[in-house]
Design a protein around this motif. Structure first.
Motif, PDB file in Angstrom:
ATOM      1  N   ARG A  75       0.844  -1.205   0.000  1.00 31.84           N
ATOM      2  CA  ARG A  75       0.000   0.000   0.000  1.00 31.84           C
ATOM      3  C   ARG A  75       0.869   1.240   0.000  1.00 31.84           C
ATOM      4  O   ARG A  75       0.652   2.176  -0.761  1.00 31.84           O
ATOM      5  N   LYS A  76       1.882   1.238   0.878  1.00 34.47           N
ATOM      6  CA  LYS A  76       2.783   2.397   0.967  1.00 34.47           C
ATOM      7  C   LYS A  76       3.532   2.589  -0.349  1.00 34.47           C
ATOM      8  O   LYS A  76       3.675   3.707  -0.842  1.00 34.47           O
ATOM      9  N   LEU A  77       4.023   1.479  -0.896  1.00 34.06           N
ATOM     10  CA  LEU A  77       4.789   1.563  -2.150  1.00 34.06           C
ATOM     11  C   LEU A  77       3.901   2.098  -3.280  1.00 34.06           C
ATOM     12  O   LEU A  77       4.333   2.963  -4.057  1.00 34.06           O
ATOM     13  N   ALA A  78       2.679   1.590  -3.364  1.00 31.14           N
ATOM     14  CA  ALA A  78       1.761   2.043  -4.428  1.00 31.14           C
ATOM     15  C   ALA A  78       1.560   3.551  -4.333  1.00 31.14           C
ATOM     16  O   ALA A  78       1.585   4.270  -5.343  1.00 31.14           O
ATOM     17  N   HIS A  79       1.402   4.035  -3.127  1.00 29.18           N
ATOM     18  CA  HIS A  79       1.194   5.455  -2.890  1.00 29.18           C
ATOM     19  C   HIS A  79       2.424   6.267  -3.334  1.00 29.18           C
ATOM     20  O   HIS A  79       2.301   7.297  -4.002  1.00 29.18           O
ATOM     21  N   THR A  80       3.602   5.782  -2.969  1.00 28.31           N
ATOM     22  CA  THR A  80       4.844   6.471  -3.344  1.00 28.31           C
ATOM     23  C   THR A  80       5.018   6.504  -4.865  1.00 28.31           C
ATOM     24  O   THR A  80       5.357   7.539  -5.446  1.00 28.31           O
ATOM     25  N   VAL A  81       4.764   5.374  -5.504  1.00 27.08           N
ATOM     26  CA  VAL A  81       4.919   5.286  -6.967  1.00 27.08           C
ATOM     27  C   VAL A  81       3.911   6.215  -7.657  1.00 27.08           C
ATOM     28  O   VAL A  81       4.235   6.889  -8.646  1.00 27.08           O
ATOM     29  N   GLU A  82       2.718   6.275  -7.106  1.00 28.86           N
ATOM     30  CA  GLU A  82       1.695   7.158  -7.661  1.00 28.86           C
ATOM     31  C   GLU A  82       2.156   8.622  -7.607  1.00 28.86           C
ATOM     32  O   GLU A  82       1.986   9.370  -8.568  1.00 28.86           O
ATOM     33  N   LYS A  83       2.757   9.004  -6.490  1.00 30.04           N
ATOM     34  CA  LYS A  83       3.241  10.384  -6.358  1.00 30.04           C
ATOM     35  C   LYS A  83       4.351  10.675  -7.364  1.00 30.04           C
ATOM     36  O   LYS A  83       4.406  11.750  -7.953  1.00 30.04           O
ATOM     37  N   ILE A  84       5.245   9.695  -7.555  1.00 30.77           N
ATOM     38  CA  ILE A  84       6.331   9.865  -8.527  1.00 30.77           C
ATOM     39  C   ILE A  84       5.736  10.106  -9.922  1.00 30.77           C
ATOM     40  O   ILE A  84       6.169  10.988 -10.662  1.00 30.77           O
ATOM     41  N   MET A  85       4.732   9.309 -10.263  1.00 33.96           N
ATOM     42  CA  MET A  85       4.086   9.438 -11.572  1.00 33.96           C
ATOM     43  C   MET A  85       3.425  10.808 -11.717  1.00 33.96           C
ATOM     44  O   MET A  85       3.512  11.435 -12.773  1.00 33.96           O
ATOM     45  N   HIS A  98      10.207 -10.215  -4.825  1.00 33.48           N
ATOM     46  CA  HIS A  98       9.351  -9.837  -5.958  1.00 33.48           C
ATOM     47  C   HIS A  98       7.910  -9.511  -5.562  1.00 33.48           C
ATOM     48  O   HIS A  98       7.150  -9.000  -6.396  1.00 33.48           O
ATOM     49  N   SER A  99       7.527  -9.774  -4.309  1.00 40.96           N
ATOM     50  CA  SER A  99       6.158  -9.420  -3.897  1.00 40.96           C
ATOM     51  C   SER A  99       5.921  -7.910  -3.987  1.00 40.96           C
ATOM     52  O   SER A  99       4.777  -7.460  -4.046  1.00 40.96           O
ATOM     53  N   ILE A 100       6.993  -7.118  -4.052  1.00 40.81           N
ATOM     54  CA  ILE A 100       6.827  -5.666  -4.135  1.00 40.81           C
ATOM     55  C   ILE A 100       6.285  -5.213  -5.492  1.00 40.81           C
ATOM     56  O   ILE A 100       5.829  -4.078  -5.630  1.00 40.81           O
ATOM     57  N   ALA A 101       6.309  -6.104  -6.470  1.00 39.65           N
ATOM     58  CA  ALA A 101       5.733  -5.749  -7.777  1.00 39.65           C
ATOM     59  C   ALA A 101       4.241  -5.439  -7.643  1.00 39.65           C
ATOM     60  O   ALA A 101       3.686  -4.655  -8.419  1.00 39.65           O
ATOM     61  N   ILE A 102       3.607  -6.026  -6.644  1.00 40.86           N
ATOM     62  CA  ILE A 102       2.172  -5.778  -6.425  1.00 40.86           C
ATOM     63  C   ILE A 102       1.941  -4.283  -6.185  1.00 40.86           C
ATOM     64  O   ILE A 102       1.035  -3.681  -6.754  1.00 40.86           O
ATOM     65  N   GLY A 103       2.795  -3.688  -5.369  1.00 39.95           N
ATOM     66  CA  GLY A 103       2.663  -2.260  -5.059  1.00 39.95           C
ATOM     67  C   GLY A 103       3.082  -1.363  -6.213  1.00 39.95           C
ATOM     68  O   GLY A 103       2.419  -0.364  -6.514  1.00 39.95           O
ATOM     69  N   THR A 104       4.189  -1.708  -6.863  1.00 40.33           N
ATOM     70  CA  THR A 104       4.640  -0.890  -7.994  1.00 40.33           C
ATOM     71  C   THR A 104       3.564  -0.848  -9.073  1.00 40.33           C
ATOM     72  O   THR A 104       3.193   0.228  -9.572  1.00 40.33           O
ATOM     73  N   ILE A 105       3.040  -2.021  -9.404  1.00 40.97           N
ATOM     74  CA  ILE A 105       2.042  -2.093 -10.478  1.00 40.97           C
ATOM     75  C   ILE A 105       0.745  -1.396 -10.053  1.00 40.97           C
ATOM     76  O   ILE A 105       0.113  -0.701 -10.856  1.00 40.97           O
ATOM     77  N   GLY A 107       0.584   1.194  -8.248  1.00 46.35           N
ATOM     78  CA  GLY A 107       0.850   2.628  -8.397  1.00 46.35           C
ATOM     79  C   GLY A 107       0.809   3.086  -9.841  1.00 46.35           C
ATOM     80  O   GLY A 107       0.143   4.067 -10.170  1.00 46.35           O
ATOM     81  N   VAL A 108       1.481   2.367 -10.732  1.00 53.87           N
ATOM     82  CA  VAL A 108       1.544   2.836 -12.125  1.00 53.87           C
ATOM     83  C   VAL A 108       0.242   2.586 -12.883  1.00 53.87           C
ATOM     84  O   VAL A 108      -0.111   3.365 -13.770  1.00 53.87           O
ATOM     85  N   SER A 109      -0.476   1.543 -12.514  1.00 57.72           N
ATOM     86  CA  SER A 109      -1.669   1.228 -13.310  1.00 57.72           C
ATOM     87  C   SER A 109      -2.799   2.234 -13.092  1.00 57.72           C
ATOM     88  O   SER A 109      -3.767   2.260 -13.839  1.00 57.72           O
ATOM     89  N   LYS A 110      -2.659   3.120 -12.106  1.00 60.08           N
ATOM     90  CA  LYS A 110      -3.618   4.227 -11.970  1.00 60.08           C
ATOM     91  C   LYS A 110      -3.507   5.189 -13.150  1.00 60.08           C
ATOM     92  O   LYS A 110      -4.440   5.916 -13.464  1.00 60.08           O
ATOM     93  N   PHE A 111      -2.329   5.210 -13.769  1.00 62.31           N
ATOM     94  CA  PHE A 111      -2.077   6.173 -14.848  1.00 62.31           C
ATOM     95  C   PHE A 111      -2.214   5.554 -16.230  1.00 62.31           C
ATOM     96  O   PHE A 111      -2.362   6.262 -17.213  1.00 62.31           O
ATOM     97  N   PHE A 112      -2.125   4.222 -16.280  1.00 63.25           N
ATOM     98  CA  PHE A 112      -2.214   3.540 -17.572  1.00 63.25           C
ATOM     99  C   PHE A 112      -3.317   2.496 -17.496  1.00 63.25           C
ATOM    100  O   PHE A 112      -3.188   1.519 -16.771  1.00 63.25           O
ATOM    101  N   HIS A 113      -4.366   2.719 -18.232  1.00 60.32           N
ATOM    102  CA  HIS A 113      -5.490   1.775 -18.152  1.00 60.32           C
ATOM    103  C   HIS A 113      -5.243   0.540 -18.994  1.00 60.32           C
ATOM    104  O   HIS A 113      -5.934  -0.464 -18.878  1.00 60.32           O
TER     105      HIS A 113
END
Ligand SMILES: NC(=[NH2+])NCCC[C@H](N)C(=O)O
Ligand SMILES: [Mn+2]
Ligand SMILES: [Mn+2]
Length: 298
Positions: A75-85, A98-105, A107-113
């Motif tokens: 959750r924290k990672l997704a939020h951070t990645v979203e801010k970067i975007m 590799h479980s951190i890919a859940i958060g990265t993705i 975060g970024v998938s909010k910007f790319f449908h």
């Protein structure tokens, strides 16, 4: 890479698997000089430091090990990645397992449908809690992002799924569990196993991958697991599998991806300095990051 600013975030997490040490991955990659390497290529680097990991005791009894802590971290990672975007910077995430890919993705998938994902890995990471032989969440992040598995993990960011089956490409696979094979066949997921790497060569694989993703996606995330490489080159990983991709094939893949300018985010995961030989895998990661961001021999 289109953008000139890269925002880097470390995720010192080892809760998605059972071997200690992968939490030191971000430190090993930084120590090997990632910031200088990217600065020399003309980028402005914004190192945001590490995501804080909850101090939880490992609960080995649950069939999805450490799930609550992993949900929190992602959750924290997704939020951070979203801010970067939002800031228009390129998110570069350093693992951690590799479980951190859940958060990265998430975060970024909010910007790319129509987010595309290139999953460079010896494994499919397509297990669900039902099919997983280990209970380790680092074997589940791609399935999770596709909407399969534990609800709290699947719904990080408040929506699911983050990805479509036809928008992902796996490269380097050579260790797939039965449930993963079934899912790949049932959904027609594009996978280049080591058989195809041997047979077609990396150059053709990357060309096909780009042709496959280019017109139907609006962004492409690279999820790079160091265990895709043969353990000869990358010994510092928790789940090594012999018969992997070579050093040169991997550089070529990343150089070709750099040329396309289509990669919009990236993560490098599973570097485990405790299992490594004099930070060989950490140094390799920095070299590979160089290639992804446009470094060339000449
Ligand atoms: N990201 C990784 N290294 N994943 C390894 C997964 C190994 C195995 N398939 C599992 O589910 O446990
Ligand atoms: Mn792997
Ligand atoms: Mn993986």
């Amino acid at each position: 890479m289109g953008k000139k600013t890269i925002s880097m975030v470390g995720v010192p997490m080892d809760l998605g698997q059972s071997r200690r040490g992968v939490d030191m991955g971000p430190a090993a990659i930084r120590y090997a000089g990632v910031v200088e390497r990217l600065e020399n290529l003309g980028y402005e680097i914004n190192d945001l430091g590490n995501i804080e990991i909850e101090n939880v005791g490992k609960d080995a009894k649950r069939e999805i090990r450490n799930v609550n802590a992993i949900v929190e971290v992602n959750r924290k990672l997704a939020h951070t990645v979203e801010k970067i975007m939002e800031e228009g910077s390129f998110p570069l995430v350093l693992g951690g397992d590799h479980s951190i890919a859940i958060g990265t993705i998430a975060g970024v998938s909010k910007f790319f449908h129509q987010l595309g994902v290139i999953w460079y890995d010896a494994h499919g990471d397509l297990n669900t809690p039902e099919t997983s032989p280990s209970g380790n969440i680092h074997g589940m992040p791609l399935a999770t992002s596709l909407g399969l598995g534990e609800r709290d993990l699947v719904n990080i960011g408040g929506y699911a799924p983050k990805l479509k089956y036809e928008n992902i490409v796996i490269i380097g696979a050579r260790s797939l569990d039965e449930g993963e094979k079934d899912l790949i066949k049932k959904k027609g997921i594009k996978v280049y196993t080591m058989h195809e790497v041997d047979r077609m060569g990396m150059s053709a694989i990357i060309e096909e991958t780009i042709a496959y993703l280019k017109n139907k996606t609006d962004g492409i995330h690279l999820s790079f697991d160091l265990d895709a490489l043969d353990p000869i080159y990358a010994p510092g990983v928790g789940t090594p599998v012999s018969g992997g991709v070579t050093f040169r094939e991997t550089h070529l893949a990343l150089e070709m991806l750099a040329e396309t300018n289509l990669i919009t985010s990236a993560e490098f995961v599973e570097v485990n300095p405790i299992l490594d030989e004099r930070n060989k895998t950490g140094s390799l990661t920095v070299e590979l990051i160089g290639s992804l961001f446009g470094e060339r021999i000449l």
